[in-house]
Design an enzyme around this catalytic site. Structure first.
Site, PDB file in Angstrom:
ATOM      1  N   ASP A 127      -5.045  -7.872  -3.570  1.00  0.00           N
ATOM      2  CA  ASP A 127      -5.420  -7.402  -2.059  1.00  0.00           C
ATOM      3  C   ASP A 127      -6.750  -8.449  -1.697  1.00  0.00           C
ATOM      4  OD1 ASP A 127      -5.353  -6.799   0.515  1.00  0.00           O
ATOM      5  OD2 ASP A 127      -5.479  -4.386   0.091  1.00  0.00           O
ATOM      6  N   HIS A 177       0.724  -1.132  -0.025  1.00  0.00           N
ATOM      7  CA  HIS A 177      -0.057   0.064   0.176  1.00  0.00           C
ATOM      8  C   HIS A 177       0.959   1.378  -0.019  1.00  0.00           C
ATOM      9  CE1 HIS A 177      -3.428  -2.416   0.570  1.00  0.00           C
ATOM     10  NE2 HIS A 177      -3.172  -2.897   1.599  1.00  0.00           N
TER      11      HIS A 177
END
Length: 436
Positions: free
Chosen positions: A312, A261
């Protein structure tokens, strides 16, 4: 020995026609251009190297279509995710992961980095095999034909200076030493890498992050980093430093590390990731789905941090979409175009992605590499008339355009279908088993 003839293929030198790829024992032994097909298996469209999905939580796939019904934040979404986590068993996780990995393979993904923290039974009770859940994920990937890096994740705290909640008990081994002892029993293989991860500075206290980093010094090392502003605020309050600074001080950042991220970073943070050659793993379709924000991809690249990509939470499983989303999100943030070229984004999804999860010999069509080939239609409603270049793959194609997938020389997807699995049916059944 097997041969594949590609009408058009993306080689390290660019797009070429009439490419004959010869394979022996899962490796490419010869690549010829302007060759005749002979009796080789024919692959149409644009053939590209296999894609690497560097950040996956397989069980999150069960949330697709179920977390879009109300307002909220990452933290409200997390409660719905915990409900699924509480329902899984080794058997049901195998079924779900097999279907999810099947979906990945149908979209041209040939290797996955599975960020695995769902280790134990409810209330933290150990299974007879302490690695039963990880073994289920490995078996699922192998059955599908997908290579896997099991990023076994240390998870100790419910937040900085906070105890674990009831569901999080399933995630924890108690401390870094106990986590490492359990992970040491896992065994890799040619198609399986056993990697390591710390969940986050929220999930692993500062005084144990160094132990996680040093436990297995020669394997890929991943961590969620600065995904939410609240994480940064809690870290600053507790430690007086940002999460990136904490990781730097304990020796966590390095060329084998991936910061997943990396959304809310200061200029100092960007410099730390860049100077340490830490990868930055962006997951744009999840980051937008959870309203996390837009990370500083260009600043990280310019500082020396290589980009990789993941899906993800699997709100979308489409590495083509992840590629272009990095550039398109940057356009929205800057109001300018052209920050990332198509070759740069494609490298993130292939060669750099594979390297970051321990498969340095994949992601390129050349002699000596793993024989991973993905054929992308050039006559679909999305790709027709686009020219059949790397720009077509990055900015026009989607997972739905993948028609053939070869992994390690094995032809596993043909005409858009897995040769053994009914993936849609398995997705429906395995998700229903853990959500109803």
């Amino acid at each position: 020995m097997t041969s594949y003839w590609c009408s058009t293929a993306l080689l390290p030198t660019g797009v070429a026609s009439g490419v004959l790829v010869t394979v022996l024992d899962g490796r490419i032994t010869a690549v010829s251009v302007d060759a005749e097909p002979g009796d080789a298996v024919r692959l149409g469209g644009l053939v590209v190297p296999g894609l690497a999905n560097c950040h996956s939580h397989a069980f999150h796939r069960a949330l697709r279509g179920r977390t879009q019904t109300e307002r909220g934040t990452f933290w409200t979404w997390r409660e719905q995710m915990y409900a699924v986590a509480s329902a899984l068993t080794p058997d049901s996780y195998y079924d779900l992961a097999r279907a999810v990995y099947g979906e990945m393979l149908l979209g041209g993904i040939t290797a996955v980095g599975e960020f695995h923290y769902l280790h134990h039974a409810p209330s933290g009770r150990r299974y007879d095999d302490p690695n039963a859940m990880g073994a289920a994920l490995i078996a699922a990937a192998q059955d599908v034909g997908l290579r896997i890096t099991l990023l076994d994740t240390c998870y100790i705290a419910g937040g900085i200076d906070q105890p674990l909640n009831e569901v999080q008990q399933r995630f924890s081994d108690g401390d870094a030493a106990s986590w490492a002892a359990r992970v040491s029993a896992l065994k890799g293989a040619d198609d399986v890498v056993i990697g390591a991860a710390a969940h986050s500075v929220r999930g692993v206290p500062q005084d144990q992050l160094g132990a996680v980093a040093s436990a297995f010094p020669d394997v890929p090392l991943h961590i969620h980093l600065s995904e939410q502003v609240a994480e940064n605020a809690a870290c600053l309050e507790a430690y007086g430093r940002t999460p990136s600074q904490v990781l730097d001080e304990v020796g966590f950042l390095s060329g084998r590390t991936s910061a997943v991220h990396a959304t809310h970073l200061t200029p100092v943070d960007v410099g730390l990731l860049g100077s340490s050659a830490t990868y930055s793993c962006f997951c744009p379709t999840t980051e937008r789905d959870l309203a996390d924000g837009i990370g500083p991809s260009v600043a990280l690249r310019d500082a020396g941090s290589r980009l990789t990509l993941g899906s993800d939470s699997h709100a979308v499983i489409d590495l083509f979409e992840e590629m272009r989303a990095v550039e398109l999100d940057e356009r929205l943030a800057s109001q300018e175009r052209g920050h990332w070229s198509a070759p740069e984004l494609f490298a993130a999804a292939t060669v750099d992605g594979h390297r970051s999860i321990g498969f340095a010999d994949a992601g390129v069509i050349e002699v000596g590499a793993r024989a991973d080939l993905v054929a992308v239609r050039l006559d679909s409603i999305r790709t027709a008339g686009t020219g059949g270049t790397v720009e077509t793959a990055v900015f026009a194609a989607s997972a739905a355009d993948v028609v053939d997938v070869v992994v390690g020389g094995r032809h596993l997807v043909a005409e858009g279908k897995h040769i053994r699995l009914d993936v849609p049916a398995e997705l429906a059944a395995s998700i229903a088993a853990v959500t109803t």
